[in-house]
Design a protein around this motif. Structure first.
Motif, PDB file in Angstrom:
ATOM      1  N   MET A   1      -7.083  13.167   0.004  1.00 28.81           N
ATOM      2  CA  MET A   1      -6.098  12.889  -1.015  1.00 28.81           C
ATOM      3  C   MET A   1      -5.803  14.148  -1.809  1.00 28.81           C
ATOM      4  SD  MET A   1      -6.383   8.932  -2.126  1.00 28.81           S
ATOM      5  CE  MET A   1      -6.551   9.286  -3.805  1.00 28.81           C
ATOM      6  N   ASP A   2      -5.476  15.196  -1.094  1.00 29.69           N
ATOM      7  CA  ASP A   2      -5.181  16.460  -1.748  1.00 29.69           C
ATOM      8  C   ASP A   2      -3.853  16.438  -2.493  1.00 29.69           C
ATOM      9  OD1 ASP A   2      -7.502  17.436  -0.677  1.00 29.69           O
ATOM     10  OD2 ASP A   2      -6.516  18.205   1.108  1.00 29.69           O
ATOM     11  N   GLN A   3      -2.946  15.545  -2.104  1.00 27.31           N
ATOM     12  CA  GLN A   3      -1.617  15.553  -2.670  1.00 27.31           C
ATOM     13  C   GLN A   3      -1.449  14.553  -3.812  1.00 27.31           C
ATOM     14  OE1 GLN A   3       0.905  14.864   0.691  1.00 27.31           O
ATOM     15  NE2 GLN A   3       0.390  16.794   1.637  1.00 27.31           N
ATOM     16  N   PHE A   4      -2.504  13.912  -4.245  1.00 27.26           N
ATOM     17  CA  PHE A   4      -2.395  12.907  -5.304  1.00 27.26           C
ATOM     18  C   PHE A   4      -2.069  13.569  -6.640  1.00 27.26           C
ATOM     19  CE2 PHE A   4      -4.261  10.776  -8.957  1.00 27.26           C
ATOM     20  CZ  PHE A   4      -3.631   9.554  -8.881  1.00 27.26           C
ATOM     21  N   THR A   5      -1.100  12.998  -7.301  1.00 25.67           N
ATOM     22  CA  THR A   5      -0.824  13.367  -8.689  1.00 25.67           C
ATOM     23  C   THR A   5      -0.510  12.081  -9.438  1.00 25.67           C
ATOM     24  OG1 THR A   5       1.579  13.614  -8.411  1.00 25.67           O
ATOM     25  CG2 THR A   5       0.230  15.567  -7.986  1.00 25.67           C
ATOM     26  N   PRO A   6      -0.859  11.995 -10.706  1.00 25.67           N
ATOM     27  CA  PRO A   6      -0.525  10.785 -11.460  1.00 25.67           C
ATOM     28  C   PRO A   6       0.981  10.515 -11.489  1.00 25.67           C
ATOM     29  CG  PRO A   6      -2.123  12.105 -12.664  1.00 25.67           C
ATOM     30  CD  PRO A   6      -1.679  12.921 -11.484  1.00 25.67           C
ATOM     31  N   VAL A   7       1.785  11.561 -11.471  1.00 22.14           N
ATOM     32  CA  VAL A   7       3.240  11.369 -11.510  1.00 22.14           C
ATOM     33  C   VAL A   7       3.726  10.716 -10.220  1.00 22.14           C
ATOM     34  CG1 VAL A   7       5.461  12.569 -11.632  1.00 22.14           C
ATOM     35  CG2 VAL A   7       3.579  13.274 -13.115  1.00 22.14           C
ATOM     36  N   SER A   8       3.246  11.186  -9.072  1.00 19.46           N
ATOM     37  CA  SER A   8       3.682  10.582  -7.808  1.00 19.46           C
ATOM     38  C   SER A   8       3.162   9.156  -7.688  1.00 19.46           C
ATOM     39  CB  SER A   8       3.229  11.422  -6.611  1.00 19.46           C
ATOM     40  OG  SER A   8       1.821  11.435  -6.497  1.00 19.46           O
ATOM     41  N   ALA A   9       1.955   8.911  -8.161  1.00 21.55           N
ATOM     42  CA  ALA A   9       1.410   7.548  -8.127  1.00 21.55           C
ATOM     43  C   ALA A   9       2.232   6.616  -9.016  1.00 21.55           C
ATOM     44  CB  ALA A   9      -0.052   7.549  -8.573  1.00 21.55           C
ATOM     45  N   LEU A  10       2.589   7.085 -10.203  1.00 21.41           N
ATOM     46  CA  LEU A  10       3.409   6.286 -11.106  1.00 21.41           C
ATOM     47  C   LEU A  10       4.789   6.042 -10.502  1.00 21.41           C
ATOM     48  CD1 LEU A  10       3.866   4.921 -13.847  1.00 21.41           C
ATOM     49  CD2 LEU A  10       4.583   7.135 -14.736  1.00 21.41           C
ATOM     50  N   GLY A  11       5.378   7.068  -9.918  1.00 22.63           N
ATOM     51  CA  GLY A  11       6.685   6.914  -9.283  1.00 22.63           C
ATOM     52  C   GLY A  11       6.651   5.914  -8.142  1.00 22.63           C
ATOM     53  N   GLY A  12       5.629   6.009  -7.310  1.00 29.73           N
ATOM     54  CA  GLY A  12       5.480   5.058  -6.196  1.00 29.73           C
ATOM     55  C   GLY A  12       5.283   3.640  -6.695  1.00 29.73           C
ATOM     56  N   GLY A  13       4.452   3.494  -7.713  1.00 31.78           N
ATOM     57  CA  GLY A  13       4.223   2.166  -8.283  1.00 31.78           C
ATOM     58  C   GLY A  13       5.486   1.576  -8.888  1.00 31.78           C
ATOM     59  N   LEU A  14       6.258   2.413  -9.569  1.00 34.33           N
ATOM     60  CA  LEU A  14       7.520   1.944 -10.151  1.00 34.33           C
ATOM     61  C   LEU A  14       8.504   1.514  -9.068  1.00 34.33           C
ATOM     62  CD1 LEU A  14       8.027   4.494 -13.063  1.00 34.33           C
ATOM     63  CD2 LEU A  14       7.515   2.051 -13.263  1.00 34.33           C
ATOM     64  N   LEU A  15       8.573   2.273  -7.983  1.00 30.39           N
ATOM     65  CA  LEU A  15       9.463   1.906  -6.882  1.00 30.39           C
ATOM     66  C   LEU A  15       9.041   0.594  -6.226  1.00 30.39           C
ATOM     67  CD1 LEU A  15      10.107   5.359  -5.172  1.00 30.39           C
ATOM     68  CD2 LEU A  15      11.788   3.917  -6.340  1.00 30.39           C
ATOM     69  N   ILE A  16       7.750   0.426  -6.025  1.00 30.54           N
ATOM     70  CA  ILE A  16       7.256  -0.823  -5.437  1.00 30.54           C
ATOM     71  C   ILE A  16       7.544  -1.995  -6.368  1.00 30.54           C
ATOM     72  CG2 ILE A  16       5.170  -2.099  -4.791  1.00 30.54           C
ATOM     73  CD1 ILE A  16       4.075   0.616  -3.739  1.00 30.54           C
ATOM     74  N   GLY A  17       7.251  -1.824  -7.646  1.00 30.52           N
ATOM     75  CA  GLY A  17       7.508  -2.892  -8.613  1.00 30.52           C
ATOM     76  C   GLY A  17       8.984  -3.227  -8.726  1.00 30.52           C
ATOM     77  N   PHE A  18       9.832  -2.189  -8.753  1.00 29.24           N
ATOM     78  CA  PHE A  18      11.273  -2.409  -8.830  1.00 29.24           C
ATOM     79  C   PHE A  18      11.772  -3.144  -7.592  1.00 29.24           C
ATOM     80  CE2 PHE A  18      15.630  -0.976  -7.905  1.00 29.24           C
ATOM     81  CZ  PHE A  18      16.280  -1.531  -9.002  1.00 29.24           C
ATOM     82  N   SER A  19      11.300  -2.746  -6.423  1.00 26.50           N
ATOM     83  CA  SER A  19      11.710  -3.394  -5.176  1.00 26.50           C
ATOM     84  C   SER A  19      11.275  -4.852  -5.139  1.00 26.50           C
ATOM     85  CB  SER A  19      11.117  -2.654  -3.973  1.00 26.50           C
ATOM     86  OG  SER A  19      11.559  -1.326  -3.943  1.00 26.50           O
ATOM     87  N   ALA A  20      10.049  -5.113  -5.562  1.00 24.09           N
ATOM     88  CA  ALA A  20       9.552  -6.492  -5.583  1.00 24.09           C
ATOM     89  C   ALA A  20      10.345  -7.342  -6.571  1.00 24.09           C
ATOM     90  CB  ALA A  20       8.062  -6.507  -5.933  1.00 24.09           C
ATOM     91  N   ALA A  21      10.646  -6.773  -7.738  1.00 16.99           N
ATOM     92  CA  ALA A  21      11.437  -7.509  -8.734  1.00 16.99           C
ATOM     93  C   ALA A  21      12.850  -7.757  -8.229  1.00 16.99           C
ATOM     94  CB  ALA A  21      11.475  -6.729 -10.051  1.00 16.99           C
ATOM     95  N   LEU A  22      13.437  -6.773  -7.569  1.00 12.53           N
ATOM     96  CA  LEU A  22      14.788  -6.918  -7.038  1.00 12.53           C
ATOM     97  C   LEU A  22      14.845  -8.018  -5.971  1.00 12.53           C
ATOM     98  CD1 LEU A  22      17.665  -5.771  -7.156  1.00 12.53           C
ATOM     99  CD2 LEU A  22      16.981  -4.146  -5.388  1.00 12.53           C
ATOM    100  N   LEU A  23      13.855  -8.036  -5.083  1.00  9.90           N
ATOM    101  CA  LEU A  23      13.808  -9.075  -4.052  1.00  9.90           C
ATOM    102  C   LEU A  23      13.650 -10.455  -4.681  1.00  9.90           C
ATOM    103  CD1 LEU A  23      13.816  -9.740  -1.016  1.00  9.90           C
ATOM    104  CD2 LEU A  23      11.337  -9.481  -1.062  1.00  9.90           C
ATOM    105  N   LEU A  24      12.808 -10.556  -5.695  1.00 17.25           N
ATOM    106  CA  LEU A  24      12.602 -11.836  -6.371  1.00 17.25           C
ATOM    107  C   LEU A  24      13.872 -12.281  -7.095  1.00 17.25           C
ATOM    108  CD1 LEU A  24      10.564 -14.082  -7.039  1.00 17.25           C
ATOM    109  CD2 LEU A  24       9.912 -12.760  -9.043  1.00 17.25           C
TER     110      LEU A  24
END
Length: 141
Positions: free
Chosen positions: A1-24
């Motif tokens: 996990m050399d490429q982990f950054t809190p910003v990328s993790a937050l961005g990925g989480g926001l995209l997943i959450g937004f996609s799930a909310a949009l589908l719902l």
């Protein structure tokens, strides 16, 4: 996990959450991958189209990003192919037994306040922690 950054993790989480909310909101459906796959394998009416589109998006996103010039992480799998296949069957069995997968329970179910999903996610997390502890500290992996 050399490429982990809190910003990328937050961005990925926001995209997943937004996609799930949009589908719902758009379809009234939960973005649980096991349920989407199950419905795509047993197509009935217009439900099959969006399920198939969702799965195609999951499978083509990484290759499309690579074609666009983004560097993809290197994946190494120290397990043998038969062990990976066996693990896949265990995951599938657990998904059926638990009435959903981690994405359905953890992302969508908790957001909806589902008691069953909160409990399932707690069990997922406890099992993962116990597995990591056992492999690293008991078995010495």
């Amino acid at each position: 996990m050399d490429q982990f950054t809190p910003v990328s993790a937050l961005g990925g989480g926001l995209l997943i959450g937004f996609s799930a909310a949009l589908l719902l909101l758009a379809n009234g459906r939960v973005a649980g991958i096991s349920g989407i796959l199950d419905g795509a394998l047993r197509p009935e009416g217009p439900e099959a189209r969006w399920r198939l589109a969702f799965l195609v998006g999951l499978l083509t996103a990484a290759p499309l990003m690579a074609l666009a010039g983004y560097a993809l992480p290197t994946v190494s799998m120290p397990a043998t192919l038969p062990l990976v296949i066996f693990g896949g069957f265990l995951v599938g069995f657990g998904t059926r037994l638990g009435s959903g997968c981690t994405s359905g329970h953890g992302v969508c179910g908790i957001a909806r306040g589902s008691g069953r999903s909160i409990l399932a996610t707690a069990v997922f997390m406890a099992s993962a922690a116990l597995t990591v502890f056992t492999v690293r500290h008991v078995l010495g992996g």
